[in-house]
Write an enzyme that holds these catalytic residues in place. Structure first.
Site, PDB file in Angstrom:
ATOM      1  CD  GLN A  27     -97.545  49.015   9.758  1.00 17.55           C
ATOM      2  OE1 GLN A  27     -96.990  48.810   9.054  1.00 17.55           O
ATOM      3  NE2 GLN A  27     -98.405  48.990  10.092  1.00 17.55           N
ATOM      4  CE1 TYR A  54     -90.399  47.751  -1.504  1.00 20.14           C
ATOM      5  CE2 TYR A  54     -89.711  45.563  -0.356  1.00 20.14           C
ATOM      6  CZ  TYR A  54     -90.595  46.092  -1.089  1.00 20.14           C
ATOM      7  OH  TYR A  54     -91.424  45.207  -2.210  1.00 20.14           O
ATOM      8  CB  SER A 156     -90.560  43.597  -9.057  1.00 20.70           C
ATOM      9  OG  SER A 156     -92.456  43.667  -8.539  1.00 20.70           O
ATOM     10  CB  THR A 290     -98.154  44.201  11.787  1.00 18.71           C
ATOM     11  OG1 THR A 290     -99.390  44.348  12.127  1.00 18.71           O
ATOM     12  CG2 THR A 290     -97.845  45.660  10.268  1.00 18.71           C
TER      13      THR A 290
HETATM   14  N1  LIG Z   1     -92.546  43.799  -6.196  1.00 20.90           N
HETATM   15  C1  LIG Z   1     -93.488  45.306  -5.616  1.00 20.90           C
HETATM   16  O1  LIG Z   1     -93.836  46.173  -6.323  1.00 20.90           O
HETATM   17  C2  LIG Z   1     -93.652  45.550  -4.536  1.00 20.90           C
HETATM   18  C3  LIG Z   1     -94.850  45.581  -4.588  1.00 20.90           C
HETATM   19  C4  LIG Z   1     -95.601  45.289  -2.736  1.00 20.90           C
HETATM   20  C5  LIG Z   1     -95.411  44.977  -1.790  1.00 20.90           C
HETATM   21  N2  LIG Z   1     -94.512  43.831  -2.009  1.00 20.90           N
HETATM   22  C6  LIG Z   1     -93.960  42.576  -1.457  1.00 20.90           C
HETATM   23  O2  LIG Z   1     -95.148  42.287  -1.228  1.00 20.90           O
HETATM   24  C7  LIG Z   1     -94.976  41.882   0.400  1.00 20.90           C
HETATM   25  C8  LIG Z   1     -96.257  41.458   0.972  1.00 20.90           C
HETATM   26  O3  LIG Z   1     -97.036  42.955   0.117  1.00 20.90           O
HETATM   27  P1  LIG Z   1     -98.127  43.385   1.304  1.00 20.90           P
HETATM   28  O4  LIG Z   1     -97.847  43.818   3.174  1.00 20.90           O
HETATM   29  O5  LIG Z   1     -98.805  44.494   0.482  1.00 20.90           O
HETATM   30  O6  LIG Z   1     -98.882  41.937   1.530  1.00 20.90           O
HETATM   31  P2  LIG Z   1    -100.684  41.986   1.944  1.00 20.90           P
HETATM   32  O7  LIG Z   1    -100.899  40.965   2.735  1.00 20.90           O
HETATM   33  O8  LIG Z   1    -100.954  41.800   0.069  1.00 20.90           O
HETATM   34  O9  LIG Z   1    -101.208  43.115   3.646  1.00 20.90           O
HETATM   35  C9  LIG Z   1    -100.075  43.080   5.253  1.00 20.90           C
HETATM   36  C10 LIG Z   1    -100.936  43.578   5.853  1.00 20.90           C
HETATM   37  O10 LIG Z   1    -102.551  43.322   5.935  1.00 20.90           O
HETATM   38  C11 LIG Z   1    -102.377  43.884   7.359  1.00 20.90           C
HETATM   39  N3  LIG Z   1    -102.784  41.624   7.535  1.00 20.90           N
HETATM   40  C12 LIG Z   1    -101.694  40.876   7.192  1.00 20.90           C
HETATM   41  N4  LIG Z   1    -102.505  40.036   7.819  1.00 20.90           N
HETATM   42  C13 LIG Z   1    -103.723  40.410   8.334  1.00 20.90           C
HETATM   43  C14 LIG Z   1    -104.353  39.382   9.322  1.00 20.90           C
HETATM   44  N5  LIG Z   1    -104.330  38.361   8.967  1.00 20.90           N
HETATM   45  N6  LIG Z   1    -105.488  40.700   9.665  1.00 20.90           N
HETATM   46  C15 LIG Z   1    -105.755  41.947   9.588  1.00 20.90           C
HETATM   47  N7  LIG Z   1    -104.841  42.572   8.944  1.00 20.90           N
HETATM   48  C16 LIG Z   1    -103.446  41.650   8.528  1.00 20.90           C
HETATM   49  C17 LIG Z   1    -101.412  44.130   7.970  1.00 20.90           C
HETATM   50  O11 LIG Z   1    -100.838  45.577   7.164  1.00 20.90           O
HETATM   51  P3  LIG Z   1    -101.735  46.049   9.427  1.00 20.90           P
HETATM   52  O12 LIG Z   1    -101.522  45.450  10.476  1.00 20.90           O
HETATM   53  O13 LIG Z   1    -100.656  47.850   9.276  1.00 20.90           O
HETATM   54  O14 LIG Z   1    -102.740  47.073   8.695  1.00 20.90           O
HETATM   55  C18 LIG Z   1     -99.989  43.479   7.006  1.00 20.90           C
HETATM   56  O15 LIG Z   1     -99.156  44.517   6.812  1.00 20.90           O
HETATM   57  C19 LIG Z   1     -93.732  43.056   0.738  1.00 20.90           C
HETATM   58  O16 LIG Z   1     -93.572  43.169   1.979  1.00 20.90           O
HETATM   59  C20 LIG Z   1     -92.807  43.067  -0.374  1.00 20.90           C
HETATM   60  O17 LIG Z   1     -91.793  42.272   0.129  1.00 20.90           O
HETATM   61  C21 LIG Z   1     -93.704  44.329  -3.457  1.00 20.90           C
END
Ligand SMILES: NC(=O)c1ccc[n+]([C@@H]2O[C@H](COP(=O)([O-])OP(=O)(O)OC[C@H]3O[C@@H](n4cnc5c(N)ncnc54)[C@H](OP(=O)(O)O)[C@@H]3O)[C@@H](O)[C@H]2O)c1
Length: 329
Positions: A27, A54, A156, A290
């Site tokens: 994205q 990733y 993790s 994003t």
């Molecule tokens: N260890 C593991 O197994 C594991 C698994 C998952 C993630 N992670 C880590 O954790 C990080 C964060 O996870 P996550 O990306 O799932 O976090 P999250 O905060 O739950 O989701 C982030 C997504 O929500 C949307 N978003 C965020 N802020 C927003 C806002 N203010 N308004 C509207 N939409 C919003 C965006 O997606 P859209 O714009 O596409 O809708 C964004 O990419 C990852 O990047 C990774 O480094 C680790």
């Protein structure tokens, strides 16, 4: 920005950090990643999270290009990678996944190349591997530490028992055990961190870099009336994530939480992230974003976090009904 020690280590992480799962390469292109990482860094974020899996290695390459262009002082930021899943998806051959000495070592070398850094500050075992003796994992991580290729190692989505086993082996051989765990933690998923882990915080003092603080965006309220075009749940290949979160019971709670956020004069996203870091066992909440506007909004969690009084936290618990029940003796 607020900085917290990662468990019992000396390492200080910003309580909000920035990760690249789903977003980088799929994205977010080079110029947006450059802007978002710049905003994060300028606001005091010092930890950037990544993994071999990733975007099949492309996320690390993208972050590496940004880091190389930015020319930030290497001592001013922390970068991580994780190994387990491999990066070739269905084409993974034996030894290209898992936690064997071979894969952990080779994935580390690949991460260093892709990220264009000389060492990883934190290297995670992305999942436990039941097919590899824990002694092999602990020894491998300690060899990488000794070689200066990694500075800290973590787990993790390991269970408390698996983490304790790694510490038992480390103690037996005078080695360094995992010092940080990366679990999912948000207002809809509290069990692991609040019910299973309290003992490991007390005994071995793990830090935590928690993921999906917004449940992939559900906790922003953006899915309350359907799936917006271009959002994560609309992406091809992420139907499983949509099915996991787009459930009426969860959406109803998010709508009610939105009313509380309004009353507090903040957004749902900001309130939900502030709630995550109100738990002192959270070292950092890894943000995903994003768009510039999302990241700027989410960083405001630092302003609202001190306003989460016990009374407000209780009202959040009453709405969400996700607080784990404590064992009764
Ligand atoms: N260890 C593991 O197994 C594991 C698994 C998952 C993630 N992670 C880590 O954790 C990080 C964060 O996870 P996550 O990306 O799932 O976090 P999250 O905060 O739950 O989701 C982030 C997504 O929500 C949307 N978003 C965020 N802020 C927003 C806002 N203010 N308004 C509207 N939409 C919003 C965006 O997606 P859209 O714009 O596409 O809708 C964004 O990419 C990852 O990047 C990774 O480094 C680790």
């Amino acid at each position: 920005m607020e900085y917290r020690r990662m468990g019992r280590t000396g390492l200080q992480l910003s309580s909000l950090s920035y990760g690249s799962w789903v977003t980088f390469h799929k994205q977010v292109d080079d110029s947006v990643a450059d802007e978002l990482m710049g905003i994060a860094y300028d606001n005091g974020v010092n930890f950037f999270d990544n993994a071999e899996v990733y975007a099949r290695g492309e996320s690390e390459k993208l972050m590496g290009r940004v880091l190389s262009r930015k020319q930030w002082d290497r001592t001013s930021y922390i970068v991580s990678s994780k190994a387990f899943f491999g990066w070739r998806a269905k084409e993974n051959k034996p030894n290209q996944t898992g936690l064997s000495r071979k894969h952990l070592t080779e994935a580390c070398h690949e991460a260093l190349q892709r990220l264009q850094v000389d060492y990883l500050d934190i290297y995670f075992c992305h999942r436990p591997d039941k097919n590899v003796p824990i002694e092999e994992v602990v020894w491998t991580m300690n060899i990488l530490l000794q070689q200066g290729k990694i500075l800290y190692w973590g787990t993790s989505e390991w269970s408390a028992a698996e983490i304790m086993e790694a510490h038992r082996v480390a103690a037996q051989y005078g080695l360094i055990g995992p010092s940080v765990e990366q679990p999912q933690y948000n207002l809809l998923e509290r069990n692991k961190l609040e019910y299973e882990f309290p003992n490991i915080f007390k005994t071995v003092g793990m830090g935590t870099t928690i993921w999906s603080p917004l449940a992939s965006g559900l906790l922003t309220g953006k899915y309350n009336n359907g799936i917006p075009e271009g959002s994560r749940f609309a992406l091809e290949g992420f139907g499983w994530l949509k099915d996991q979160w787009m459930v009426e019971d969860k959406l109803a709670k998010v709508r009610r939480l939105g009313e509380l956020a309004n009353e507090l004069g903040t957004s749902l996203a900001t309130l939900s992230i502030a709630w995550c870091i109100s738990n002192p066992n959270v070292t950092t909440a890894i943000l995903g974003a994003t768009k510039k506007e999302q990241l700027i909004e989410n960083l405001k969690a630092l302003d609202i976090f001190p306003k989460l009084t016990p009374d407000i936290l209780q009202r959040i618990d009453d709405i969400m009904q996700t607080k784990p029940r404590q064992a009764e003796f």
